[in-house]
Design a protein around this motif. Structure first.
Motif, PDB file in Angstrom:
ATOM      1  N   HIS A 283      34.457  41.103  49.066  1.00 12.02           N
ATOM      2  CA  HIS A 283      33.807  40.167  48.163  1.00 12.02           C
ATOM      3  C   HIS A 283      33.233  40.925  46.974  1.00 12.02           C
ATOM      4  O   HIS A 283      32.325  41.731  47.117  1.00 12.02           O
TER       5      HIS A 283
ATOM      6  N   LEU B 100      29.216  41.796  45.966  1.00 16.37           N
ATOM      7  CA  LEU B 100      28.338  41.740  47.128  1.00 16.37           C
ATOM      8  C   LEU B 100      27.352  42.901  47.057  1.00 16.37           C
ATOM      9  O   LEU B 100      27.728  44.049  46.979  1.00 16.37           O
TER      10      LEU B 100
ATOM     11  N   ASN C 274      21.908  41.205  45.454  1.00 18.82           N
ATOM     12  CA  ASN C 274      21.739  39.821  45.030  1.00 18.82           C
ATOM     13  C   ASN C 274      22.609  38.854  45.814  1.00 18.82           C
ATOM     14  O   ASN C 274      22.728  37.689  45.440  1.00 18.82           O
ATOM     15  N   THR C 275      23.227  39.334  46.863  1.00 17.40           N
ATOM     16  CA  THR C 275      24.130  38.504  47.659  1.00 17.40           C
ATOM     17  C   THR C 275      23.722  38.517  49.127  1.00 17.40           C
ATOM     18  O   THR C 275      23.358  39.563  49.656  1.00 17.40           O
ATOM     19  N   ARG C 276      23.766  37.367  49.734  1.00 20.83           N
ATOM     20  CA  ARG C 276      23.441  37.241  51.147  1.00 20.83           C
ATOM     21  C   ARG C 276      24.608  36.578  51.869  1.00 20.83           C
ATOM     22  O   ARG C 276      25.164  35.585  51.391  1.00 20.83           O
TER      23      ARG C 276
ATOM     24  N   SER D 235      31.966  32.907  46.525  1.00 25.00           N
ATOM     25  CA  SER D 235      30.665  32.360  46.879  1.00 25.00           C
ATOM     26  C   SER D 235      30.818  30.953  47.443  1.00 25.00           C
ATOM     27  O   SER D 235      31.689  30.184  47.032  1.00 25.00           O
TER      28      SER D 235
ATOM     29  N   ILE E 266      28.561  32.599  51.714  1.00 23.71           N
ATOM     30  CA  ILE E 266      28.171  33.682  50.809  1.00 23.71           C
ATOM     31  C   ILE E 266      27.291  33.095  49.711  1.00 23.71           C
ATOM     32  O   ILE E 266      27.695  32.160  49.014  1.00 23.71           O
ATOM     33  N   GLU E 267      26.111  33.634  49.572  1.00 18.76           N
ATOM     34  CA  GLU E 267      25.192  33.207  48.522  1.00 18.76           C
ATOM     35  C   GLU E 267      24.945  34.376  47.578  1.00 18.76           C
ATOM     36  O   GLU E 267      24.411  35.407  47.977  1.00 18.76           O
ATOM     37  N   SER E 268      25.368  34.208  46.322  1.00 19.85           N
ATOM     38  CA  SER E 268      25.190  35.250  45.309  1.00 19.85           C
ATOM     39  C   SER E 268      24.237  34.741  44.236  1.00 19.85           C
ATOM     40  O   SER E 268      24.435  33.659  43.686  1.00 19.85           O
ATOM     41  N   TYR E 269      23.225  35.521  43.946  1.00 21.98           N
ATOM     42  CA  TYR E 269      22.214  35.132  42.954  1.00 21.98           C
ATOM     43  C   TYR E 269      22.408  35.950  41.681  1.00 21.98           C
ATOM     44  O   TYR E 269      22.389  37.186  41.703  1.00 21.98           O
TER      45      TYR E 269
ATOM     46  N   ASN F  61      21.651  30.557  42.587  1.00 18.11           N
ATOM     47  CA  ASN F  61      22.682  30.811  43.586  1.00 18.11           C
ATOM     48  C   ASN F  61      23.973  30.210  43.068  1.00 18.11           C
ATOM     49  O   ASN F  61      24.104  28.985  42.985  1.00 18.11           O
TER      50      ASN F  61
END
Length: 269
Positions: free
Chosen positions: A79, A82, A85-87, A117, A140-143, A170
């Motif tokens: 990803h 990643l 800032n990504t969970r 994401s 996948i959560e990317s901020y 997000n």
């Protein structure tokens, strides 16, 4: 004078010998039967133990945690972006799963393309000795700091750099897209009114309108090295590169040209 005495019993010892032999024969007979019974019962018991579930040695199972770790490693490797800032959240695996321990490294793939994401589904498989396949959900959560409006703007407003501000969001929750570079938005026109704090999506803006309907525009006709220009009436709005219709006010003839600049339309023959 001799007194009379009972004659010796000669049959006594013989009778005892026969009795003893009978008892000994009976004992041998029943002893053999008891031994046969013991052997039979032992074999039956061993067979029953083999048939009882769980009596056989327990089969080694693949731990669910090892599957989760493999999926996590795959997402970290495949990803883009990643990082801090990504969970990543791995979906819950059913504890009732009984998957045979894999003799080879687990294989993870994304059957629906490169994971992005949002919600994704990954395939985890084992080649052997007992092959199996499992689909694992993940999110996948990317901020990222995306661009939003700093003030309320009406439809048709031309965006300036002062109209934009970064807002950490997000991106999995932005299915319509977003911008991170102000240079891509400055000069663009709003398709609809937006409030302050609204994230600017690609669908909310368009190239600025350079020609307005009913406006007199300059038509440039190019053919080889020859260029002719005249004034025509625009019958529709147009942004740069768009094909619009024009009307010659004298003859009433309708032509089509492509917007090339402010109040300018070109036709190449």
């Amino acid at each position: 004078m001799k007194s009379a005495s009972n004659p010796p019993n000669r049959q006594g010892p013989a009778r005892r010998s026969v009795h003893d032999m009978q008892q000994q024969g009976i004992s041998r007979l029943f002893g053999k039967r008891r031994r046969r019974d013991v052997v039979f019962l032992t074999r039956a018991l061993l067979l029953a133990l083999c048939l009882i579930p769980g009596a056989a040695p327990a089969e080694a199972l693949q731990s669910l945690e090892s599957i989760r770790q493999k999926v996590q490693a795959y997402l970290q490797e495949n990803h883009a972006g990643l990082g801090e800032n990504t969970r990543v959240e791995i979906g819950r695996l059913d504890r009732r799963l009984r998957l045979a321990a894999c003799g080879e490294p687990l294989a993870v793939s994304s059957p629906y393309g490169k994971p992005r994401s949002g919600s994704v589904t990954l395939e985890v498989s084992c080649a052997g000795p007992k092959a199996w396949r499992l689909y694992v959900p993940a999110r996948i959560e990317s901020y990222l700091p995306v661009l939003s409006l700093s003030r309320n703007l009406p439809r048709g407003a031309m965006l300036k750099e002062s109209d934009l501000q970064p807002l950490r969001q997000n991106i999995a929750a932005l299915p319509h897209g977003y911008f991170t570079d102000a240079a891509e938005l400055v000069g663009m026109e709003l398709r609809r009114p937006l409030r302050a704090g609204a994230v600017v999506s690609p669908g909310a803006v368009k190239a600025p309108t350079l020609v307005r309907r009913g406006q007199n525009v300059r038509l440039v006709v190019e053919s080889g090295g020859v260029r002719i220009s005249s004034q025509l009436e625009a019958l529709q709005d147009g942004a740069e590169g768009e094909l619009i219709r024009l009307k010659n006010p004298r003859s009433g003839r309708i032509v089509q040209g492509r917007v090339s600049g402010r109040d300018t339309v070109r036709i190449k023959l």
